[in-house]
Design a protein around this motif. Structure first.
Motif, PDB file in Angstrom:
ATOM      1  N   PHE A  49       0.842  -1.188   0.000  1.00 33.71           N
ATOM      2  CA  PHE A  49       0.000   0.000   0.000  1.00 33.71           C
ATOM      3  C   PHE A  49       0.881   1.244   0.000  1.00 33.71           C
ATOM      4  N   THR A  50       0.319   2.343  -0.477  1.00 30.65           N
ATOM      5  CA  THR A  50       0.993   3.638  -0.477  1.00 30.65           C
ATOM      6  C   THR A  50       0.805   4.287   0.892  1.00 30.65           C
ATOM      7  N   THR A 107      -9.343   0.848   8.483  1.00 35.73           N
ATOM      8  CA  THR A 107     -10.239   0.447   7.394  1.00 35.73           C
ATOM      9  C   THR A 107      -9.478  -0.035   6.156  1.00 35.73           C
ATOM     10  N   SER A 108      -8.147  -0.008   6.186  1.00 31.05           N
ATOM     11  CA  SER A 108      -7.341  -0.408   5.035  1.00 31.05           C
ATOM     12  C   SER A 108      -7.530  -1.889   4.721  1.00 31.05           C
ATOM     13  N   SER A 109      -7.523  -2.203   3.438  1.00 26.93           N
ATOM     14  CA  SER A 109      -7.612  -3.611   3.025  1.00 26.93           C
ATOM     15  C   SER A 109      -6.358  -4.393   3.419  1.00 26.93           C
ATOM     16  N   SER A 110      -5.280  -3.688   3.782  1.00 20.06           N
ATOM     17  CA  SER A 110      -4.007  -4.340   4.143  1.00 20.06           C
ATOM     18  C   SER A 110      -3.807  -4.481   5.646  1.00 20.06           C
ATOM     19  N   ILE A 111      -4.712  -3.979   6.469  1.00 22.72           N
ATOM     20  CA  ILE A 111      -4.489  -3.933   7.914  1.00 22.72           C
ATOM     21  C   ILE A 111      -4.345  -5.314   8.545  1.00 22.72           C
ATOM     22  N   THR A 112      -5.135  -6.272   8.150  1.00 22.26           N
ATOM     23  CA  THR A 112      -5.064  -7.608   8.753  1.00 22.26           C
ATOM     24  C   THR A 112      -3.722  -8.257   8.460  1.00 22.26           C
ATOM     25  N   ALA A 127      -2.181   2.576  -4.427  1.00 21.30           N
ATOM     26  CA  ALA A 127      -3.323   3.242  -3.804  1.00 21.30           C
ATOM     27  C   ALA A 127      -4.635   2.698  -4.373  1.00 21.30           C
ATOM     28  N   ARG A 128      -4.552   1.848  -5.410  1.00 27.78           N
ATOM     29  CA  ARG A 128      -5.737   1.245  -6.032  1.00 27.78           C
ATOM     30  C   ARG A 128      -6.200   0.031  -5.245  1.00 27.78           C
ATOM     31  N   SER A 129      -7.168  -0.668  -5.820  1.00 24.49           N
ATOM     32  CA  SER A 129      -7.666  -1.879  -5.164  1.00 24.49           C
ATOM     33  C   SER A 129      -6.566  -2.927  -5.072  1.00 24.49           C
TER      34      SER A 129
END
Length: 189
Positions: free
Chosen positions: A56-57, A78-83, A108-110
């Motif tokens: 992620f950026t 809420t980031s998709s990368s947090i887990t 920064a995209r999906s």
């Protein structure tokens, strides 16, 4: 000049009836606008999730300590990368050069598009993905994860540093300011 955060005569400032207020009583839009005026270096953080690469950026990167060598950045809950990040033991922080705006935008995209072009990256012997052509990057082990508001502050211990001295772009970092990318220009002496 006085500080008037909800001045209705300013068309770029939402009025108090439509702009959400933060717990401190300030307008969220005003807070974002103020922070947007502060330029930041652009980084991409990458890691191995065990089931594939994650990245992620991030513009919140900062050095913390020389001895021991510690750095930090934060990531939204809420980031998709947090887990994946919370489970990671190590990661790579890429300090992007001005020629890498495409990587800042890609990461920064999906999530499914970030590593789709396999010509842009390789895997270190320690398992983390590393982006090609980055003037500087560092491998860090995760030292602390600190919940802070709606983000997690990540503190990492630097275990490996790459600084490409032969790369002309090493002297020109990618900056982010008011929603756009920039390169620094030296001021006259």
């Amino acid at each position: 000049m006085t500080d008037t955060p909800n001045d209705i005569s300013n068309p770029t400032t939402p009025d108090a009836t439509t702009a959400p207020e933060l717990s401190t009583g300030i307008c969220a839009a005003d807070y974002r606008a103020a922070l947007g005026r502060h330029p930041a270096g652009v980084t991409v953080v990458t890691l191995d999730s065990g089931t594939g690469p994650v990245g992620f950026t991030a513009t919140s990167f900062s050095s913390l300590s020389l001895e021991p060598p510690l750095v930090s950045f934060n990531i939204a809950e809420t980031s998709s990368s947090i887990t994946a990040l919370k489970a990671a033991k190590s990661l790579v922080i890429h300090l992007l050069g001005e020629h890498q705006q495409h990587l800042a935008q890609r990461f920064a995209r999906s999530a499914d598009q970030r590593f789709a072009d396999q010509s842009l990256w390789a895997v270190l012997d320690t398992g983390e993905p590393v982006l090609h052509g980055t003037p500087s990057w560092m491998r860090v082990t995760v030292d602390q994860l600190i919940p802070v508001g709606d983000h997690t502050l990540v503190v990492g211990l630097v275990t490996r540093v790459h600084a490409d001295e032969d790369d002309d772009s090493a002297a020109a970092p990618l900056l982010y300011h008011e929603g756009k990318y920039y390169r620094p220009i030296p001021l006259g002496q």
